[in-house]
Each structure stands twice: as C-alpha cells, then as structure tokens.
Design a protein around this motif. Sequence first.
Motif, mmCIF file in Angstrom:
data_model
loop_
_atom_site.group_PDB
_atom_site.id
_atom_site.type_symbol
_atom_site.label_atom_id
_atom_site.label_comp_id
_atom_site.label_asym_id
_atom_site.label_seq_id
_atom_site.Cartn_x
_atom_site.Cartn_y
_atom_site.Cartn_z
ATOM 1 N N UNK A 144 -7.214 -10.743 -2.117
ATOM 2 C CA UNK A 144 -6.533 -10.218 -3.297
ATOM 3 C C UNK A 144 -5.027 -10.104 -3.044
ATOM 4 N N UNK A 145 -4.645 -9.611 -1.880
ATOM 5 C CA UNK A 145 -3.218 -9.528 -1.537
ATOM 6 C C UNK A 145 -2.572 -10.911 -1.562
ATOM 7 N N UNK A 146 -3.247 -11.891 -0.974
ATOM 8 C CA UNK A 146 -2.716 -13.256 -0.967
ATOM 9 C C UNK A 146 -2.572 -13.791 -2.391
ATOM 10 N N UNK A 147 -3.582 -13.553 -3.214
ATOM 11 C CA UNK A 147 -3.543 -14.042 -4.601
ATOM 12 C C UNK A 147 -2.437 -13.344 -5.389
ATOM 13 N N UNK A 148 -2.265 -12.056 -5.181
ATOM 14 C CA UNK A 148 -1.181 -11.333 -5.848
ATOM 15 C C UNK A 148 0.176 -11.877 -5.421
ATOM 16 N N UNK A 149 0.324 -12.186 -4.147
ATOM 17 C CA UNK A 149 1.582 -12.745 -3.654
ATOM 18 C C UNK A 149 1.906 -14.055 -4.375
ATOM 19 N N UNK A 185 -16.494 -10.213 -5.494
ATOM 20 C CA UNK A 185 -15.567 -9.537 -6.379
ATOM 21 C C UNK A 185 -15.111 -8.233 -5.724
ATOM 22 N N UNK A 186 -13.820 -7.999 -5.757
ATOM 23 C CA UNK A 186 -13.240 -6.774 -5.223
ATOM 24 C C UNK A 186 -13.293 -5.701 -6.300
ATOM 25 N N UNK A 187 -13.550 -4.468 -5.907
ATOM 26 C CA UNK A 187 -13.553 -3.349 -6.850
ATOM 27 C C UNK A 187 -12.428 -2.396 -6.480
ATOM 28 N N UNK A 188 -11.459 -2.228 -7.391
ATOM 29 C CA UNK A 188 -10.353 -1.300 -7.196
ATOM 30 C C UNK A 188 -10.051 -0.604 -8.511
ATOM 31 N N UNK A 189 -9.668 0.649 -8.418
ATOM 32 C CA UNK A 189 -9.243 1.372 -9.617
ATOM 33 C C UNK A 189 -7.901 0.818 -10.091
ATOM 34 N N UNK A 190 -7.506 1.205 -11.277
ATOM 35 C CA UNK A 190 -6.205 0.801 -11.812
ATOM 36 C C UNK A 190 -5.088 1.226 -10.868
ATOM 37 N N UNK A 191 -5.144 2.482 -10.393
ATOM 38 C CA UNK A 191 -4.102 2.992 -9.493
ATOM 39 C C UNK A 191 -4.056 2.226 -8.179
ATOM 40 N N UNK A 222 -11.614 -12.938 -9.109
ATOM 41 C CA UNK A 222 -11.325 -14.164 -8.356
ATOM 42 C C UNK A 222 -11.350 -13.961 -6.844
ATOM 43 N N UNK A 223 -11.387 -12.714 -6.390
ATOM 44 C CA UNK A 223 -11.244 -12.444 -4.954
ATOM 45 C C UNK A 223 -12.449 -11.697 -4.403
ATOM 46 N N UNK A 224 -12.798 -12.032 -3.154
ATOM 47 C CA UNK A 224 -13.939 -11.396 -2.498
ATOM 48 C C UNK A 224 -13.541 -10.292 -1.535
ATOM 49 N N UNK A 225 -12.282 -10.282 -1.100
ATOM 50 C CA UNK A 225 -11.822 -9.260 -0.155
ATOM 51 C C UNK A 225 -10.443 -8.762 -0.580
ATOM 52 N N UNK A 226 -10.058 -7.622 -0.057
ATOM 53 C CA UNK A 226 -8.735 -7.083 -0.352
ATOM 54 C C UNK A 226 -7.649 -7.989 0.216
ATOM 55 N N UNK A 227 -7.882 -8.572 1.396
ATOM 56 C CA UNK A 227 -6.898 -9.502 1.968
ATOM 57 C C UNK A 227 -6.706 -10.725 1.070
#
Length: 116
Positions: A87-92, A1-7, A80-85
């Motif tokens: 996460x970027x792919x999933x967002x795309x 799981x990736x951890x990111x703030x709202x911003x 759903x994502x384990x890495x920021x990369x």
Amino acid sequence: MVELSQDEFERLVTDELDALPDDMVDGLENLVFLVEDRPEDGSLDLLAVYDGTDLTERDRYGFGELPDRIIVYREPHLAACDTVDELRDELHVTLVHEIAHYYGIDDAELHRLGWA
C-alpha cells in the motif's frame, strides 16, 4: 486486501507525501490533498485524480482561485494491495503520478517514464 480506517489511511498518505523529494513538492502552490473513500461513480478502478489547471496551462492563476486538488481514493487502494508495505508503494506511485499532472506531465509521458 488491506484494512485501514480513514484516519490510518490518511496518516499513510501524509507519511508518503513527507517522504517525497523536496524538489518535487517545493513547487506545489494552491494545491490541496484530499482523501475520499471512492470516486463518484463508486468504482474501485481509479486510485486518485488531479482536479485543476496544470502549470503549463495557467495564465494568471492563484489569486482568489480555489486550490487545485489531488484526491486519493482509499477503498480502491485498499482493494488493490495485500500488505501495508504494498500500500505504501502504491501510494508513492499514485502521489508521484498525480503531482506530475500538476506539473503538466501527461499519461503518455508517465507511461514512458514508468510512473503509470
């Protein structure tokens, strides 16, 4: 799981929107993109939703109408994502999927095209 703030998450969404092809986003009118933590039911199953009237169903629309919305859910994406990369792919994929709904492309066609 990736951890990111709202911003941080919102910046990633903006970056991915900026990276989409011009011919996909140039036709977007009266549409806003929002980030919320979770869907109303609290589940982690839904990544985003298009809330509006797609272009193929519009008659007279746009003057004085509230904008359509694409709501991207932060917590389901992070879960759903384990890495920021990843996460970027999933967002795309999520953004393309929801923008396709704006243009009137349904889930069956998105599955056929590999975007669902």
